[in-house]
Design a protein around this motif. Structure first.
Motif, PDB file in Angstrom:
ATOM      1  N   VAL A 171      79.037 -55.562 -47.007  1.00  0.00           N
ATOM      2  CA  VAL A 171      79.140 -56.946 -47.479  1.00  0.00           C
ATOM      3  C   VAL A 171      79.520 -56.747 -49.034  1.00  0.00           C
ATOM      4  O   VAL A 171      79.518 -57.797 -49.765  1.00  0.00           O
ATOM      5  CB  VAL A 171      77.978 -57.892 -47.360  1.00  0.00           C
ATOM      6  N   ARG A 172      80.132 -55.684 -49.437  1.00  0.00           N
ATOM      7  CA  ARG A 172      80.573 -55.750 -50.694  1.00  0.00           C
ATOM      8  C   ARG A 172      81.864 -56.315 -51.307  1.00  0.00           C
ATOM      9  O   ARG A 172      82.088 -56.649 -52.173  1.00  0.00           O
ATOM     10  CB  ARG A 172      80.715 -54.062 -51.114  1.00  0.00           C
ATOM     11  N   ALA A 173      82.675 -56.778 -50.179  1.00  0.00           N
ATOM     12  CA  ALA A 173      83.993 -57.361 -50.544  1.00  0.00           C
ATOM     13  C   ALA A 173      83.904 -58.391 -49.550  1.00  0.00           C
ATOM     14  O   ALA A 173      84.025 -58.115 -48.331  1.00  0.00           O
ATOM     15  CB  ALA A 173      85.069 -56.455 -50.568  1.00  0.00           C
ATOM     16  N   GLY A 174      84.692 -59.802 -49.905  1.00  0.00           N
ATOM     17  CA  GLY A 174      84.826 -60.783 -49.132  1.00  0.00           C
ATOM     18  C   GLY A 174      84.249 -62.108 -48.993  1.00  0.00           C
ATOM     19  O   GLY A 174      83.109 -61.867 -49.657  1.00  0.00           O
ATOM     20  N   SER A 175      84.657 -63.184 -48.671  1.00  0.00           N
ATOM     21  CA  SER A 175      84.194 -64.291 -48.877  1.00  0.00           C
ATOM     22  C   SER A 175      82.953 -64.431 -47.756  1.00  0.00           C
ATOM     23  O   SER A 175      83.007 -63.653 -46.892  1.00  0.00           O
ATOM     24  CB  SER A 175      85.034 -65.565 -48.604  1.00  0.00           C
ATOM     25  N   VAL A 176      82.134 -65.649 -47.918  1.00  0.00           N
ATOM     26  CA  VAL A 176      81.063 -65.499 -46.857  1.00  0.00           C
ATOM     27  C   VAL A 176      81.837 -65.709 -45.478  1.00  0.00           C
ATOM     28  O   VAL A 176      81.239 -65.246 -44.391  1.00  0.00           O
ATOM     29  CB  VAL A 176      80.306 -66.720 -46.937  1.00  0.00           C
ATOM     30  N   GLN A 177      82.847 -66.441 -45.473  1.00  0.00           N
ATOM     31  CA  GLN A 177      83.470 -66.983 -44.267  1.00  0.00           C
ATOM     32  C   GLN A 177      84.025 -65.898 -43.480  1.00  0.00           C
ATOM     33  O   GLN A 177      84.115 -65.510 -42.436  1.00  0.00           O
ATOM     34  CB  GLN A 177      84.615 -67.948 -44.394  1.00  0.00           C
ATOM     35  N   ASP A 178      84.822 -64.642 -44.417  1.00  0.00           N
ATOM     36  CA  ASP A 178      85.489 -63.718 -43.859  1.00  0.00           C
ATOM     37  C   ASP A 178      84.299 -62.692 -43.454  1.00  0.00           C
ATOM     38  O   ASP A 178      84.608 -61.848 -42.261  1.00  0.00           O
ATOM     39  CB  ASP A 178      86.047 -63.180 -45.062  1.00  0.00           C
TER      40      ASP A 178
END
Length: 179
Positions: free
Chosen positions: A141-148
């Motif tokens: 979960v280090r990168a990306g939006s919550v949705q992604d």
């Protein structure tokens, strides 16, 4: 702790059209704030309340596709570990650089009193082996939006449910582990 379990879990439940339970919210709604519980009754009392909330959420969800978000320390309870053996468990993997800003914004975490990042590192070192052992799916979960992140988690869970071997590449930042 501070990896986005509640936000990603809520989004995943929305995507799946499934119920969502955050066990920290359950404890707070029934017993008051976590900080107050720690201050007045201690961590041991909080962990007992947390274990009961987790057990109840798992029991209530039996046979459904409910998304349940557990507090970061909930997995240290042996009874909770046994219950999770019968669930599909996603571990949201993060590093200290990613959580540092989140922790700095939220100073209300009782276990992080004092030097928050040093406490986080110590707690994570204790918890990480348990997270890894219990995990059916691991999501970076280090990168990306919550949705992604929730979309990637949904895809990883679908591959896991389909029995897709771990050797099939997962989307960037996502990996699956076999139990």
């Amino acid at each position: 702790m501070a990896v986005g379990k509640s936000a990603i879990g809520h989004q995943l439940a929305h995507q799946l059209g499934a119920p969502f339970v955050d066990t920290d919210v359950v404890v707070v709604s029934n017993h008051g704030s976590i900080a107050e519980i720690f201050a007045s009754r201690g961590e041991h009392a909080f962990r007992e309340l947390e274990a009961r909330a987790v057990a109840r959420a798992i029991e209530d969800a039996h046979g459904s596709n409910t998304v349940i978000s557990l507090g970061g320390g909930a997995v240290l309870d042996s009874g909770t570990q046994q219950l999770l053996e019968h669930c599909t468990v996603a571990y949201l993997e993060c590093d200290e650089d990613t959580v540092a800003e989140r922790i700095a914004r939220n100073s209300g975490r009782p276990l992080l009193a004092g030097d928050a990042m040093e406490r986080w590192k110590t707690l994570f070192a204790t918890r990480r082996p348990v997270y890894e052992r219990l995990a059916d799916v691991v999501l970076d979960v280090r990168a990306g939006s919550v949705q992604d992140l929730a979309r990637r988690l949904e895809e990883a869970l679908q591959r896991y449910d389909a029995g897709t071997p771990a050797s099939i590449p997962a989307p960037a930042g996502t990996k699956e582990v076999e139990k």
